[in-house]
Design a protein around this motif. Sequence first.
Motif, PDB file in Angstrom:
ATOM      1  N   UNK A   1      28.534   9.045  27.376  1.00  0.00           N
ATOM      2  CA  UNK A   1      29.928   9.268  27.140  1.00  0.00           C
ATOM      3  C   UNK A   1      30.307   8.223  26.443  1.00  0.00           C
ATOM      4  N   UNK A   2      31.723   7.955  26.547  1.00  0.00           N
ATOM      5  CA  UNK A   2      32.223   6.857  25.755  1.00  0.00           C
ATOM      6  C   UNK A   2      31.722   5.419  26.357  1.00  0.00           C
ATOM      7  N   UNK A   3      31.588   5.545  27.712  1.00  0.00           N
ATOM      8  CA  UNK A   3      31.493   4.227  28.511  1.00  0.00           C
ATOM      9  C   UNK A   3      30.496   4.302  29.403  1.00  0.00           C
ATOM     10  N   UNK A   4      29.531   5.452  29.359  1.00  0.00           N
ATOM     11  CA  UNK A   4      28.379   5.427  30.374  1.00  0.00           C
ATOM     12  C   UNK A   4      27.204   6.403  29.638  1.00  0.00           C
ATOM     13  N   UNK A   5      26.065   6.406  30.188  1.00  0.00           N
ATOM     14  CA  UNK A   5      24.923   7.319  29.745  1.00  0.00           C
ATOM     15  C   UNK A   5      24.218   7.701  30.985  1.00  0.00           C
ATOM     16  N   UNK A   6      23.508   8.973  30.897  1.00  0.00           N
ATOM     17  CA  UNK A   6      22.948   9.444  31.889  1.00  0.00           C
ATOM     18  C   UNK A   6      21.295   9.893  31.436  1.00  0.00           C
ATOM     19  N   UNK A   7      20.436   9.985  32.173  1.00  0.00           N
ATOM     20  CA  UNK A   7      19.226  10.435  31.874  1.00  0.00           C
ATOM     21  C   UNK A   7      18.423  11.256  32.953  1.00  0.00           C
ATOM     22  N   UNK A   8      17.733  12.074  32.259  1.00  0.00           N
ATOM     23  CA  UNK A   8      16.975  12.936  33.559  1.00  0.00           C
ATOM     24  C   UNK A   8      15.389  12.821  33.219  1.00  0.00           C
ATOM     25  N   UNK A   9      14.616  12.196  34.092  1.00  0.00           N
ATOM     26  CA  UNK A   9      13.259  12.047  34.217  1.00  0.00           C
ATOM     27  C   UNK A   9      12.543  13.127  34.402  1.00  0.00           C
ATOM     28  N   UNK A  10      11.189  13.347  33.977  1.00  0.00           N
ATOM     29  CA  UNK A  10      10.342  14.333  34.380  1.00  0.00           C
ATOM     30  C   UNK A  10      10.180  14.710  35.803  1.00  0.00           C
ATOM     31  N   UNK A  11      10.139  13.655  36.739  1.00  0.00           N
ATOM     32  CA  UNK A  11      10.210  13.820  37.961  1.00  0.00           C
ATOM     33  C   UNK A  11      11.465  14.496  38.630  1.00  0.00           C
ATOM     34  N   UNK A  12      12.538  14.687  37.733  1.00  0.00           N
ATOM     35  CA  UNK A  12      13.714  15.320  38.378  1.00  0.00           C
ATOM     36  C   UNK A  12      14.865  14.318  38.857  1.00  0.00           C
TER      37      UNK A  12
ATOM     38  N   UNK B   1      13.404   5.918  25.910  1.00  0.00           N
ATOM     39  CA  UNK B   1      15.013   5.895  25.365  1.00  0.00           C
ATOM     40  C   UNK B   1      15.628   4.645  24.893  1.00  0.00           C
ATOM     41  N   UNK B   2      16.181   5.086  23.557  1.00  0.00           N
ATOM     42  CA  UNK B   2      16.577   3.854  22.871  1.00  0.00           C
ATOM     43  C   UNK B   2      18.032   3.958  22.720  1.00  0.00           C
ATOM     44  N   UNK B   3      18.881   2.840  22.626  1.00  0.00           N
ATOM     45  CA  UNK B   3      20.249   2.972  22.586  1.00  0.00           C
ATOM     46  C   UNK B   3      20.845   1.977  21.555  1.00  0.00           C
ATOM     47  N   UNK B   4      21.943   2.300  21.068  1.00  0.00           N
ATOM     48  CA  UNK B   4      22.424   1.508  20.007  1.00  0.00           C
ATOM     49  C   UNK B   4      24.024   1.590  19.755  1.00  0.00           C
ATOM     50  N   UNK B   5      24.843   0.716  19.359  1.00  0.00           N
ATOM     51  CA  UNK B   5      25.990   1.003  18.996  1.00  0.00           C
ATOM     52  C   UNK B   5      26.926  -0.217  20.249  1.00  0.00           C
ATOM     53  N   UNK B   6      28.066   0.060  20.208  1.00  0.00           N
ATOM     54  CA  UNK B   6      28.928  -0.895  21.034  1.00  0.00           C
ATOM     55  C   UNK B   6      28.292  -1.118  22.358  1.00  0.00           C
ATOM     56  N   UNK B   7      28.265  -2.362  22.830  1.00  0.00           N
ATOM     57  CA  UNK B   7      27.394  -2.669  24.018  1.00  0.00           C
ATOM     58  C   UNK B   7      28.143  -3.038  25.217  1.00  0.00           C
ATOM     59  N   UNK B   8      29.574  -3.054  25.116  1.00  0.00           N
ATOM     60  CA  UNK B   8      30.401  -3.214  26.063  1.00  0.00           C
ATOM     61  C   UNK B   8      30.366  -2.251  27.543  1.00  0.00           C
ATOM     62  N   UNK B   9      30.802  -2.524  28.659  1.00  0.00           N
ATOM     63  CA  UNK B   9      30.958  -1.581  29.695  1.00  0.00           C
ATOM     64  C   UNK B   9      29.258  -1.483  30.270  1.00  0.00           C
ATOM     65  N   UNK B  10      28.241  -2.137  29.637  1.00  0.00           N
ATOM     66  CA  UNK B  10      26.837  -1.845  30.143  1.00  0.00           C
ATOM     67  C   UNK B  10      26.409  -0.632  29.707  1.00  0.00           C
ATOM     68  N   UNK B  11      26.968   0.186  28.883  1.00  0.00           N
ATOM     69  CA  UNK B  11      26.638   1.422  28.474  1.00  0.00           C
ATOM     70  C   UNK B  11      25.578   1.686  27.875  1.00  0.00           C
ATOM     71  N   UNK B  12      24.747   0.750  27.323  1.00  0.00           N
ATOM     72  CA  UNK B  12      23.581   0.823  26.479  1.00  0.00           C
ATOM     73  C   UNK B  12      22.492   0.502  27.614  1.00  0.00           C
ATOM     74  N   UNK B  13      22.587   0.104  28.754  1.00  0.00           N
ATOM     75  CA  UNK B  13      21.674  -0.152  29.174  1.00  0.00           C
ATOM     76  C   UNK B  13      20.593  -1.408  29.385  1.00  0.00           C
ATOM     77  N   UNK B  14      20.990  -2.370  28.709  1.00  0.00           N
ATOM     78  CA  UNK B  14      20.148  -3.359  28.406  1.00  0.00           C
ATOM     79  C   UNK B  14      20.529  -4.753  29.033  1.00  0.00           C
ATOM     80  N   UNK B  15      21.004  -4.371  30.565  1.00  0.00           N
ATOM     81  CA  UNK B  15      21.336  -5.469  31.443  1.00  0.00           C
ATOM     82  C   UNK B  15      22.387  -6.594  30.822  1.00  0.00           C
ATOM     83  N   UNK B  16      22.077  -7.821  31.101  1.00  0.00           N
ATOM     84  CA  UNK B  16      23.197  -8.777  30.727  1.00  0.00           C
ATOM     85  C   UNK B  16      23.527  -8.929  29.345  1.00  0.00           C
ATOM     86  N   UNK B  17      22.786  -8.400  28.700  1.00  0.00           N
ATOM     87  CA  UNK B  17      22.956  -8.130  26.979  1.00  0.00           C
ATOM     88  C   UNK B  17      23.930  -7.018  26.752  1.00  0.00           C
ATOM     89  N   UNK B  18      25.304  -7.455  26.574  1.00  0.00           N
ATOM     90  CA  UNK B  18      26.228  -6.538  26.162  1.00  0.00           C
ATOM     91  C   UNK B  18      26.841  -6.608  24.715  1.00  0.00           C
TER      92      UNK B  18
END
Length: 83
Positions: free
Chosen positions: A41-52, A1-18
């Motif tokens: 979403x605007x301030x959050x993300x979700x993922x489904x992995x192969x194990x459910x 999974x790759x993310x990019x864009x606005x890093x606020x609110x932790x929505x990119x999932x890169x830890x302390x790097x906002x």
Amino acid sequence: VFTWGKGGHGCLGHGEDLSNQLLPKKVEAFAEQRVVAASAGEHHSLALTADGAVWSWGDGAFGRLGHGDQQIQLLAKKVEAFA
């Protein structure tokens, strides 16, 4: 999974790097996982992995991450209600 864009609110999932990400950056939490679906979403993300498993990260306001609280999650966290 790759993310990019606005890093606020932790929505990119890169830890302390906002910081804003101008280029796609790998979400390290999924380095050993096979993600089969993702949604953002605007301030959050979700993922489904192969194990459910369902994972969420970002701004937990209104309980939108499914962790039973309203905390910001800077890294992907498994939603235990679906475990």
